[in-house]
Design a protein around this motif. Sequence first.
Motif, PDB file in Angstrom:
ATOM      1  N   VAL A 127     -14.014 -56.102  88.085  1.00 49.16           N
ATOM      2  CA  VAL A 127     -14.159 -56.614  89.304  1.00 49.16           C
ATOM      3  C   VAL A 127     -13.563 -57.993  89.458  1.00 49.16           C
ATOM      4  O   VAL A 127     -12.941 -58.351  90.233  1.00 49.16           O
ATOM      5  N   VAL A 128     -14.045 -58.834  88.673  1.00 49.48           N
ATOM      6  CA  VAL A 128     -13.700 -60.213  88.562  1.00 49.48           C
ATOM      7  C   VAL A 128     -12.061 -60.429  88.091  1.00 49.48           C
ATOM      8  O   VAL A 128     -11.350 -61.067  88.905  1.00 49.48           O
ATOM      9  N   TRP A 129     -11.651 -59.786  87.188  1.00 45.50           N
ATOM     10  CA  TRP A 129     -10.024 -60.135  86.987  1.00 45.50           C
ATOM     11  C   TRP A 129      -9.162 -59.272  87.759  1.00 45.50           C
ATOM     12  O   TRP A 129      -8.225 -59.850  88.172  1.00 45.50           O
ATOM     13  N   SER A 162     -21.659 -66.097 104.942  1.00 49.62           N
ATOM     14  CA  SER A 162     -21.499 -64.634 104.749  1.00 49.62           C
ATOM     15  C   SER A 162     -20.413 -64.385 103.420  1.00 49.62           C
ATOM     16  O   SER A 162     -20.713 -63.653 102.916  1.00 49.62           O
ATOM     17  N   ALA A 163     -19.498 -65.543 103.202  1.00 54.06           N
ATOM     18  CA  ALA A 163     -18.629 -65.324 102.095  1.00 54.06           C
ATOM     19  C   ALA A 163     -19.553 -65.476 100.575  1.00 54.06           C
ATOM     20  O   ALA A 163     -19.114 -64.619 100.050  1.00 54.06           O
ATOM     21  N   LEU A 164     -20.684 -66.304 100.741  1.00 50.58           N
ATOM     22  CA  LEU A 164     -21.574 -66.332  99.509  1.00 50.58           C
ATOM     23  C   LEU A 164     -22.175 -65.084  99.276  1.00 50.58           C
ATOM     24  O   LEU A 164     -22.243 -64.573  98.334  1.00 50.58           O
ATOM     25  N   TYR A 165     -22.660 -64.581 100.244  1.00 43.87           N
ATOM     26  CA  TYR A 165     -23.350 -63.163 100.338  1.00 43.87           C
ATOM     27  C   TYR A 165     -22.409 -62.118  99.727  1.00 43.87           C
ATOM     28  O   TYR A 165     -22.819 -61.287  98.863  1.00 43.87           O
ATOM     29  N   THR A 166     -21.259 -62.010 100.447  1.00 44.11           N
ATOM     30  CA  THR A 166     -20.628 -60.771 100.297  1.00 44.11           C
ATOM     31  C   THR A 166     -20.111 -60.971  98.707  1.00 44.11           C
ATOM     32  O   THR A 166     -19.859 -60.160  97.921  1.00 44.11           O
ATOM     33  N   ALA A 167     -19.620 -62.057  98.365  1.00 43.75           N
ATOM     34  CA  ALA A 167     -19.147 -62.580  96.725  1.00 43.75           C
ATOM     35  C   ALA A 167     -20.392 -62.471  95.674  1.00 43.75           C
ATOM     36  O   ALA A 167     -20.049 -61.563  94.802  1.00 43.75           O
ATOM     37  N   VAL A 168     -21.418 -62.901  95.967  1.00 45.33           N
ATOM     38  CA  VAL A 168     -22.388 -63.076  94.828  1.00 45.33           C
ATOM     39  C   VAL A 168     -23.364 -61.773  94.962  1.00 45.33           C
ATOM     40  O   VAL A 168     -23.490 -61.023  93.680  1.00 45.33           O
ATOM     41  N   PHE A 169     -23.868 -61.459  96.205  1.00 47.75           N
ATOM     42  CA  PHE A 169     -24.892 -60.267  96.332  1.00 47.75           C
ATOM     43  C   PHE A 169     -24.301 -59.119  96.245  1.00 47.75           C
ATOM     44  O   PHE A 169     -24.476 -57.984  95.684  1.00 47.75           O
ATOM     45  N   SER A 199     -21.017 -58.129  95.638  1.00 49.10           N
ATOM     46  CA  SER A 199     -19.903 -58.071  94.756  1.00 49.10           C
ATOM     47  C   SER A 199     -20.459 -57.981  93.234  1.00 49.10           C
ATOM     48  O   SER A 199     -20.638 -57.108  92.317  1.00 49.10           O
ATOM     49  N   LEU A 200     -20.985 -59.139  92.904  1.00 48.46           N
ATOM     50  CA  LEU A 200     -21.416 -59.539  91.558  1.00 48.46           C
ATOM     51  C   LEU A 200     -22.805 -58.782  91.138  1.00 48.46           C
ATOM     52  O   LEU A 200     -23.053 -58.221  90.231  1.00 48.46           O
ATOM     53  N   VAL A 201     -23.818 -59.474  92.041  1.00 44.45           N
ATOM     54  CA  VAL A 201     -25.209 -58.761  91.500  1.00 44.45           C
ATOM     55  C   VAL A 201     -25.295 -57.248  91.966  1.00 44.45           C
ATOM     56  O   VAL A 201     -25.726 -56.464  91.158  1.00 44.45           O
TER      57      VAL A 201
END
Length: 313
Positions: free
Chosen positions: A177-179, A215-222, A224-226
């Motif tokens: 996901v990250v790379w 919104s950007a924080l939610y979509t990225a952190v929760f 995608s990552l979480v």
Amino acid sequence: MNLRHSALAVLVAVLWGLNFVAIDFGLHPGGGREVPPLLFVAMRFVLVVFPFIFFIRKPDVGWKAIIGVGLFMSAGQFGLLYLGMALGMPAGLASLVLQAQVLLTVLLAARFLGEKPSRRQLLGVVLGVAGLAVVAVGRSAVAPVLPLLIVLAAALSWATGNIIARKAKAASGLGLVVWSGAVVPLPLAGLSLLVDGPDTVLASLGDLQPATLLSALYTAVFASLVGYGIWNRLLGLYPSSDVVPFTLLVPVVGMTAAWLMLQEVPSIGELAGGLLLLAGVATAVLQRRAASGPPASGPAGKLEPQRFGAALR
């Protein structure tokens, strides 16, 4: 799955379902300048990649696979999804139509990987295509069909990314996901500069609204990552056929959240087509169990589409 892990799987479905409402809030913040959709996707993946790429090991696959997954599963899928939603595709309906990626993956794997689908999976594809046709007819009665077609293209891009990952035998991990996400920001920011113009891009960055940032924080952190971190852990503990059916909850959560938060009420045609599409997806991914013991692995040459449910949200 035990109760705790089942609850975690439901939590992931909720996070991914709410993701579509979060995207809508970010695209249409109200009272301020709207961020161009391609630029918004680039912002999301900057947050997905940094600073995590410095702490997460590169996945054990070739660069060609990483770039391919990044271009199709991330840039293509989300670039088209955000564009479709910016052009008027409702958040709830988008969460539903994007599930067509499961059916498209079955067809693409048969064509490019030689993985012959079972009769049950082909029946699921037929039901899903019929459902999409009903959704398109219902949608055309109330709004232009173009945003729907763009979201379907997003589903096709996601399915293509699935095939690339499968061919590379990529492990379904957070590292991918990250790379692979590192492929996204520069191309989409560049496209936004070409399509929207430097003045619009600079003005948007200089007038970011709180709703867009959240919104950007939610979509990225929760989302995608979480969400993906939990999902990958569950897939490491249980057969994918135990875990992936929980993705059927994503459009249920997405459409319910859009109804409660955005007052989106699907038409009768959209709702009927959506139920038919979900029936097709369920037919394709839900596997029959043997009377005793855990599910056996599929016979050689048979596609197991549930593997693809772990794809990036």
